[in-house]
Scaffold this active site. Structure first.
Site, PDB file in Angstrom:
ATOM      1  N   ASP A  11      63.179  38.452  63.206  1.00  0.00           N
ATOM      2  CA  ASP A  11      63.911  38.592  64.628  1.00  0.00           C
ATOM      3  C   ASP A  11      63.064  38.185  65.340  1.00  0.00           C
ATOM      4  O   ASP A  11      62.225  38.940  66.110  1.00  0.00           O
ATOM      5  CB  ASP A  11      64.621  39.153  64.555  1.00  0.00           C
ATOM      6  N   ASP A 105      65.559  31.309  66.735  1.00  0.00           N
ATOM      7  CA  ASP A 105      64.532  32.391  66.917  1.00  0.00           C
ATOM      8  C   ASP A 105      64.211  33.412  65.308  1.00  0.00           C
ATOM      9  O   ASP A 105      64.199  34.502  65.617  1.00  0.00           O
ATOM     10  CB  ASP A 105      65.145  33.372  67.994  1.00  0.00           C
ATOM     11  N   GLU A 106      65.383  33.254  64.066  1.00  0.00           N
ATOM     12  CA  GLU A 106      65.344  34.462  62.888  1.00  0.00           C
ATOM     13  C   GLU A 106      65.771  33.498  62.266  1.00  0.00           C
ATOM     14  O   GLU A 106      66.048  32.307  62.143  1.00  0.00           O
ATOM     15  CB  GLU A 106      66.631  35.119  63.725  1.00  0.00           C
TER      16      GLU A 106
END
Length: 360
Positions: A11, A105-106
């Site tokens: 993350d 983003d993850e």
């Protein structure tokens, strides 16, 4: 020894804001909001400097400015975020083809069997985070465990720029202490309802039978029953292509009044707005889902030529609600978007393995 998967959840820390600070040194160390402005709009991401003042993603720009008067607003640059996200994803693929992106983003990585022949998922996570910092210039956090839910939960423990591992032998004790709102699939509305039942953490949740949870929360009851016992069998899906983004809620008691519907719909919309801010996803079609007391389901949709902003989604939801009279009472509402701004990518489809390893 029990066979276990080894899952890493990576993350990125304050991703959109961190990219802006990386690209513009004048913004470093300053409270920053990506998206929105002082009068309107929604914050898509907030830097850690802004978070100290209570600024959060999905917050209105007006509220964010009240909380932090010297907050700097910058417009989002999703093309740039996607470019950086692709660089990070290439690092993931150096270790495994079993990569399931959740957002820009993850992502989840299954490293049970991996390309570097490293039996330690913990060391692989350290390597990945080090490479992201050196090759991209950003900080990432990671969680490691034997299933996706626990890995995702672990990635929050030592944020920012840290990692944590939840071993199989420690999972149940960890989950018993976990606040109920931190459980995957339990949003604010459900958490509040659980607290009314005296359920404040995993230990409290474990005291309720599967039959009771199913009666109270429908199909979600089985999910709640399993995850508090460390059971979450969903595999990392490398060929996952998102077709829609939605949020919904099943009510404890069927609702018959318009004022009740509006209160619940606003809660669901706020959750959808958080998911949109988190993912950077936009859609051209807005759908209202309605399940009635007799379990019949109705959907109403409207499609636009342009991608919709959150304010337009809420306006359209109300329009769809009032399109024609609802049968009463209502058991469930859901709001979703589709026809998304994501490209369909042909991702490697790999085989997942269950292999004995003694080390995490």
């Amino acid at each position: 020894m029990e066979n276990v998967r080894k899952i890493i959840h990576v993350d990125m820390d304050a991703f959109y804001a961190s990219v802006e600070q990386m690209d513009n040194p004048d913004l470093r160390g300053k409270p920053l909001a990506v998206g929105g402005n002082r009068e309107r709009g929604v914050v898509a991401a907030a830097s850690y400097e802004a978070r100290k003042y209570g600024v959060r993603s999905a917050m209105s720009g007006k509220m964010a400015a009240l909380k932090c008067p010297h907050l700097i607003f910058v417009p989002p640059r999703f093309d740039r975020y996607k470019e950086i996200s692709n660089q990070i994803r290439e690092i993931f693929y150096a270790y495994t083809d079993l990569v399931e992106p959740l957002a820009l983003d993850e992502a989840f990585l299954d490293v049970t069997e991996n390309k570097v022949n490293n039996p330690s998922a913990t060391r692989i996570a350290l390597e990945i985070r080090k490479r992201i910092k050196e090759e991209v210039g950003l900080n990432a956090s990671a969680g490691i465990s034997y299933n996706k839910f626990l890995a995702k939960t672990a990635s929050d423990i030592n944020k920012p720029n840290g990692q944590a591992v939840i071993l199989p032998k420690d999972a149940e004790a960890f989950l018993e202490k976990l606040p109920i709102e931190r459980f995957f699939g339990i949003g604010k509305v459900t958490a509040d309802k659980m607290k009314e039942l005296g359920i404040h953490n995993g230990f409290d949740l474990k005291q309720f039978s599967l039959q009771y949870l199913t009666k109270r929360f429908g199909k979600s009851g089985l999910h709640f029953y399993n995850i508090v016992r460390g059971i979450h069998l969903s595999e990392v899906q490398p060929n996952r292509i998102r077709k829609s983004l939605s949020a919904e809620n099943t009510f404890e008691t069927d609702l018959a009044k318009m004022e009740e519907w509006l209160i619940e719909l606003e809660e669901i919309f706020e959750e959808l707005k958080r998911r949109i801010s988190r993912s950077g996803i936009k859609g051209r079609t807005v759908t209202l889902k309605i399940k009635y007391h007799d379990f019949t389901v109705q959907t109403r949709s409207k499609t636009f030529e342009q991608f919709t902003e959150p304010e337009k989604i809420w306006e359209t939801t109300l329009e769809l609600l009032n399109q024609e009279d609802l049968k009463s009472p209502v058991r469930l509402f859901g709001i979703g978007i589709s026809n998304l701004n994501v490209e369909e990518e042909s991702l490697y489809v790999g085989k997942q393995l269950w292999i004995e390893f003694g080390e995490f």
